[in-house]
Design an enzyme around this catalytic site. Structure first.
Site, PDB file in Angstrom:
ATOM      1  N   HIS A  25       1.034  -1.257   0.211  1.00 27.81           N
ATOM      2  CA  HIS A  25       0.364  -0.325  -0.035  1.00 27.81           C
ATOM      3  C   HIS A  25       0.797   1.005   0.036  1.00 27.81           C
ATOM      4  O   HIS A  25       1.128   1.880   0.822  1.00 27.81           O
ATOM      5  CB  HIS A  25      -0.956  -0.151   0.999  1.00 27.81           C
ATOM      6  CG  HIS A  25      -2.205   1.040   1.561  1.00 27.81           C
ATOM      7  ND1 HIS A  25      -3.334   1.070   2.112  1.00 27.81           N
ATOM      8  CD2 HIS A  25      -2.025   2.037   0.789  1.00 27.81           C
ATOM      9  CE1 HIS A  25      -3.571   2.186   1.476  1.00 27.81           C
ATOM     10  NE2 HIS A  25      -3.064   2.660   1.003  1.00 27.81           N
ATOM     11  N   HIS A  27       1.281   4.593  -2.868  1.00 28.08           N
ATOM     12  CA  HIS A  27       0.773   5.744  -3.737  1.00 28.08           C
ATOM     13  C   HIS A  27       1.987   5.969  -4.457  1.00 28.08           C
ATOM     14  O   HIS A  27       2.812   7.311  -3.616  1.00 28.08           O
ATOM     15  CB  HIS A  27      -0.234   6.632  -3.876  1.00 28.08           C
ATOM     16  CG  HIS A  27      -2.194   6.264  -2.631  1.00 28.08           C
ATOM     17  ND1 HIS A  27      -2.764   5.655  -3.267  1.00 28.08           N
ATOM     18  CD2 HIS A  27      -2.058   5.675  -1.110  1.00 28.08           C
ATOM     19  CE1 HIS A  27      -4.139   5.298  -2.403  1.00 28.08           C
ATOM     20  NE2 HIS A  27      -3.041   5.231  -1.400  1.00 28.08           N
ATOM     21  N   HIS A 205      -9.917   0.857  -1.840  1.00 26.79           N
ATOM     22  CA  HIS A 205      -9.176   1.640  -0.241  1.00 26.79           C
ATOM     23  C   HIS A 205     -11.160   1.770   0.694  1.00 26.79           C
ATOM     24  O   HIS A 205     -11.536   1.711  -0.359  1.00 26.79           O
ATOM     25  CB  HIS A 205      -9.155   2.646  -0.484  1.00 26.79           C
ATOM     26  CG  HIS A 205      -7.374   3.229  -0.643  1.00 26.79           C
ATOM     27  ND1 HIS A 205      -7.169   3.101  -1.159  1.00 26.79           N
ATOM     28  CD2 HIS A 205      -6.850   4.252   0.341  1.00 26.79           C
ATOM     29  CE1 HIS A 205      -5.523   3.022  -1.254  1.00 26.79           C
ATOM     30  NE2 HIS A 205      -5.483   4.036  -0.050  1.00 26.79           N
ATOM     31  N   GLU A 208     -11.191   3.940   5.921  1.00 21.90           N
ATOM     32  CA  GLU A 208     -10.440   4.329   6.391  1.00 21.90           C
ATOM     33  C   GLU A 208     -10.808   5.421   7.564  1.00 21.90           C
ATOM     34  O   GLU A 208     -10.719   5.287   9.028  1.00 21.90           O
ATOM     35  CB  GLU A 208      -9.358   5.173   4.721  1.00 21.90           C
ATOM     36  CG  GLU A 208      -8.530   6.124   4.967  1.00 21.90           C
ATOM     37  CD  GLU A 208      -7.807   6.638   4.503  1.00 21.90           C
ATOM     38  OE1 GLU A 208      -8.449   6.456   3.253  1.00 21.90           O
ATOM     39  OE2 GLU A 208      -6.520   7.274   4.451  1.00 21.90           O
ATOM     40  N   ASP A 286       1.646   4.479   2.717  1.00 22.71           N
ATOM     41  CA  ASP A 286       0.215   5.098   2.376  1.00 22.71           C
ATOM     42  C   ASP A 286       1.270   5.708   1.361  1.00 22.71           C
ATOM     43  O   ASP A 286       1.711   6.027   0.226  1.00 22.71           O
ATOM     44  CB  ASP A 286      -0.517   5.152   3.449  1.00 22.71           C
ATOM     45  CG  ASP A 286      -1.853   5.688   2.518  1.00 22.71           C
ATOM     46  OD1 ASP A 286      -2.359   5.141   1.517  1.00 22.71           O
ATOM     47  OD2 ASP A 286      -2.683   6.180   3.712  1.00 22.71           O
ATOM     48  N   ASP A 287       1.586   7.565   1.613  1.00 25.52           N
ATOM     49  CA  ASP A 287       2.240   8.115   1.241  1.00 25.52           C
ATOM     50  C   ASP A 287       3.566   8.608   1.929  1.00 25.52           C
ATOM     51  O   ASP A 287       3.016   9.750   2.609  1.00 25.52           O
ATOM     52  CB  ASP A 287       0.796   9.486   1.316  1.00 25.52           C
ATOM     53  CG  ASP A 287      -0.446   9.181   0.143  1.00 25.52           C
ATOM     54  OD1 ASP A 287      -0.303   8.897  -1.338  1.00 25.52           O
ATOM     55  OD2 ASP A 287      -1.304   8.251   1.266  1.00 25.52           O
TER      56      ASP A 287
END
Ligand code: ADE
Ligand code: ZN
Length: 350
Positions: A25, A27, A205, A208, A286-287
């Site tokens: 996961h 991005h 997703h 969340e 994630d980011d």
């Protein structure tokens, strides 16, 4: 699992960093560091609404998912050429390999780019070339997952799929991301059904910020094979039982959840509860450029905040990351063997 001797807590950070793991996961646009945003803006002549790297970093004070997404999409506006996508992905893969990630399944958001006039082939070819080169250069395997933006229409998702299909051999699955609340999975049931017919893997997703109903929807309407985040599933006992029974992995992102105010603190994060409910939980970043850490920071900060997390949990989380991946069974066995060796070496005091 093999027998694990006791390990003192002070040795856990080293073990968490050293253990081989998969990242499922991430991005890729969320790996754009402020320095690279400014370098690409200069290279491409793109004007940014921030005067400096420091000013941009100061804007990274998020209150929820949407407050992050607004800045994240603005940051991605500096990506124009195939080389930009290559450089971004190469930087992530170099960093991930240095953190002992042996396999990464990477999301990309093509609509963020095609809406600005960037060709689909520019995006996919740049990212894919970086994945190919990273295997040779850093020894990391990587594949791509095309993510549909859920705040846009299903029609737009269909058009995006159509544009990507000539490059079908360069991505192995589809995902669903962006603003969750108000954009339930069923909005994308038809496009996901088409992707299933095409033999693409499917993830989404869900849970969340959104309710457990969105996780049910991702499973029943999208036939998602993995749930990204999924932490809200804890509020629905029947859903937790289903996720456990069907071994549906959750790709959990602790620092993201902290920075987007899903939990008040890492100490309050429910990963351990999900793990103890026998769910196939994994840890991911994630980011990372926006949330203050790559995968190892997610592991070490979560374990530091939660004394109940043990070396056995660390092993299980890394093992789950291989099992939950879409890699070949033979590769999974090799990585799981390396994981076991790493733990054994560690306990022998190396
Ligand atoms: N796109 C990038 N990061 C995301 C997240 N955490 N949730 C939804 N969409 C995203
Ligand atoms: Zn995400």
């Amino acid at each position: 699992m093999f027998k694990l001797p006791h390990i003192p807590r002070e040795r856990l950070p080293g073990l968490l960093a050293a253990m081989p793991k998969a990242e499922l996961h991430i991005h890729i646009e969320g790996s754009l560091e402020p320095e690279m945003i400014f370098a690409l803006a200069a290279r491409n002549g793109v004007a940014l609404p921030y005067a400096s790297v420091e000013e941009l970093r100061r804007a990274y004070a998020f209150t929820d998912l949407q407050s992050f997404l607004d800045i994240y999409y603005a940051g991605a506006s500096v990506l124009l050429k195939e080389q930009d996508f290559y450089d971004m992905a190469r930087a992530y893969l170099a960093r991930a390999a240095s953190e002992n990630v042996v396999h990464a399944e990477i999301f990309f958001d093509p609509q963020t780019h095609t809406a600005r006039g960037v060709a689909m082939a520019t995006v996919i070819n740049g990212l894919h070339r970086a994945c190919v080169d990273a295997r040779a250069e850093f020894g990391i395997s990587a594949s791509l997952i095309l993510s549909f933006l859920r705040h846009l229409s299903e029609e737009d998702a269909f058009a995006t799929l159509e544009q990507a299909l000539p490059l079908r051999d360069k991505f192995m699955g589809v995902g669903l991301d962006s603003s969750e609340l108000g954009n339930p999975p069923e909005k994308f049931a038809r496009v996901f059904a088409r992707c299933r017919e095409l033999g693409l893997h499917r993830v989404a997703h869900a849970g969340e910020e959104g309710p457990p109903a969105y996780v049910w929807g991702a499973l029943d309407m999208l036939h998602a094979e993995r749930i990204d985040h999924g932490v809200q599933a804890i509020h629905d006992a029947a859903l937790v039982r289903r996720l456990a029974r069907e071994r549906i992995p959750l790709t959990v992102c602790p620092l993201s959840n902290l920075k987007l105010c899903v939990f008040d603190s890492l100490g309050a994060h429910n990963l351990k509860q999900l793990l103890d409910a026998d769910l196939a939980v994994t840890v991911n970043s994630d980011d990372p450029a926006y949330f203050g850490g790559y995968i190892n920071a997610n592991f070490t900060q979560l374990f530091a905040a939660q004394p109940a997390l043990t070396a056995r949990d660390a092993y299980q989380l890394a093992f789950n990351s291989f099992e939950a991946s879409f890699a070949a069974q033979a590769d999974k066995r090799v990585w799981e063997h390396r994981l076991k060796e790493c733990f054994q070496r560690y306990f022998e005091g190396d």
